[in-house]
Design an enzyme around this catalytic site. Sequence first.
Site, mmCIF file in Angstrom:
data_model
loop_
_atom_site.group_PDB
_atom_site.id
_atom_site.type_symbol
_atom_site.label_atom_id
_atom_site.label_comp_id
_atom_site.label_asym_id
_atom_site.label_seq_id
_atom_site.Cartn_x
_atom_site.Cartn_y
_atom_site.Cartn_z
ATOM 1 N N HIS A 281 -93.684 -109.241 -73.002
ATOM 2 C CA HIS A 281 -94.175 -109.995 -73.595
ATOM 3 C C HIS A 281 -96.223 -108.975 -73.940
ATOM 4 O O HIS A 281 -97.196 -109.013 -73.297
ATOM 5 C CB HIS A 281 -94.978 -110.721 -72.639
ATOM 6 C CG HIS A 281 -94.224 -112.168 -72.884
ATOM 7 N ND1 HIS A 281 -93.857 -113.085 -74.057
ATOM 8 C CD2 HIS A 281 -93.349 -112.316 -72.310
ATOM 9 C CE1 HIS A 281 -93.144 -113.929 -74.597
ATOM 10 N NE2 HIS A 281 -92.033 -113.605 -72.777
ATOM 11 N N ASP B 211 -87.952 -105.680 -80.748
ATOM 12 C CA ASP B 211 -86.352 -105.821 -80.550
ATOM 13 C C ASP B 211 -85.814 -105.562 -81.550
ATOM 14 O O ASP B 211 -84.813 -104.630 -82.066
ATOM 15 C CB ASP B 211 -86.341 -107.774 -80.642
ATOM 16 C CG ASP B 211 -86.369 -108.390 -80.037
ATOM 17 O OD1 ASP B 211 -87.336 -108.168 -78.688
ATOM 18 O OD2 ASP B 211 -87.152 -109.766 -80.451
ATOM 19 N N LYS C 295 -87.332 -119.820 -79.464
ATOM 20 C CA LYS C 295 -88.514 -119.366 -79.973
ATOM 21 C C LYS C 295 -89.418 -119.746 -81.122
ATOM 22 O O LYS C 295 -91.126 -120.285 -80.850
ATOM 23 C CB LYS C 295 -89.110 -117.778 -80.033
ATOM 24 C CG LYS C 295 -88.877 -117.205 -78.910
ATOM 25 C CD LYS C 295 -89.220 -115.688 -79.615
ATOM 26 C CE LYS C 295 -88.325 -115.531 -80.633
ATOM 27 N NZ LYS C 295 -87.097 -114.960 -80.538
#
Length: 461
Positions: free
Chosen positions: A50, A190, A234
Amino acid sequence: MNPENVNCNMLAFQAIAWFLKLKEMFISKFGSPPKFYVRAPGRVNIIGEHIDYCGYAVLPMAIEQDILAAVEPLETQVVQLANTNPLYLDFTANAANIQIEKTKPLWHNYFLCGLKGIQERFNLSSPHGMNCLIDGTIPPSAGLSSSSALVCCAGLVALNVNGLTLSKVELAELCAKSERYIGTEGGGMDQSISFLAEEGTAKLIEFSPLRATDVKLPTGAVFVIANSCVEMNKAATSHFNIRVMECRLATKLIAKSQGQDWRNLLKLGDVQTKLGVGFEEMLTLVEKILHPEPYSREEICECLGISLQELRSTILSQNTQDVCSFKLYQRAKHVYSEAARVLQFKKVCDEAPANALQLLGALMNQSHASCRDMYECSCLELDQLVDICLKSGAIGSRLTGAGWGGCTVSMVPADKLTGFLASVRDAYYKTDGQRLGLPKKSLFATNPGGGALVFLEAEKM
Ligand code: ADP
Ligand code: NG1
């Protein structure tokens, strides 16, 4: 022939069998063979959770599990999508009119993000259609980036269907931006590792400008992924975006208190750059400026001197409009300490001191504690799994990916791997009926894999 060669041949054999099966399915679905294939891998983040959307470097590696697409370009604008998994239903769209659904998005929406990204980048007025069959081995909603692998795969498919070229860095940036069409405000880790990964090495991924540097993982240790079997999508919840907004608000409050142009700053990393100080100074500032009690919207508006209407329209995302309280102190503490841990991890890997494994394990454990206590993105099952992994012989263990479910990553001494796997299997998987059938796919050692690829029908073997 040594056992390594036998293993290699087995893998090649499995890959060929897999392609033949996909090709057969493609022909029975669309009536003609695919012209090319694209693969994009998932990833495991070793440390740096994060913080990508705060502008800080992260340290992931690609995994072997991936999303694979078999593709036939069409002269028309019809996009026909199918999936080997019957849970993901067929979908047809017009390439010139892409609509992306944000709330509880179905699978094809992630694919459409990649298509839309390429079309917008090249301003395509009449994009080509395609027949496309998707297959995937990344467990979904498990923190191993199945959604981004699908977006990256789609981006690379669209690029090739339209006869265009881009560098890997450009593709990674484009796909990071286009995945946000789904509504989540991710940071780009990602998509970057999916394109920039190289076999045999983890990467330090830095942003603005995007770059990837090899990180040699320590010898004598193996990284093991364990799935808590708790799924967390998510895009279907606001957990993820609330954290992004909390970091954004903390940025603005810290920046304003320091006389910075807070309206134009969005990331905790930007305020540090503006102030030109180190992580320790930022942590001291957080202590001084922010309070541990949650902030109400009214208090934030008062601190920034703006109206609730302005807060909603200029700062908060669509799915956080009605959030009433924000924890700024805890989130900022996590981000600055985690960003520092990533650089320490890389340094230990580079210098490889005698006690490297102990140092790296300690950093992973601190990272998990911070995710759990400060960022509150863990869950009961993940904490339990981390405990079990540590008791089973791991030197370091932490949640990986967005959290609130999904996987852990553990660093295990190579000579303890067999005992570790058996012990985690007994303590976590065999104790629960629902997890009982899963250990083989849910608990595995992983090595740094390669990045996204295109290969033509004739090349694949
Ligand atoms: P992750 O952490 O794996 O990225 P997300 O919850 O963000 O998890 O995204 C998971 C979603 O990605 C799934 O619900 C599905 O829509 C899509 N997805 C993942 N794997 C596949 C697949 N093999 N085929 C089609 N869609 C997939
Ligand atoms: P996963 O684990 O794929 O949901 C998400 C974000 C990353 C990063 C991590 C937390 C997306 C596409 N991915 O990953 O950018 O912020 O959480 O470190 O939003």
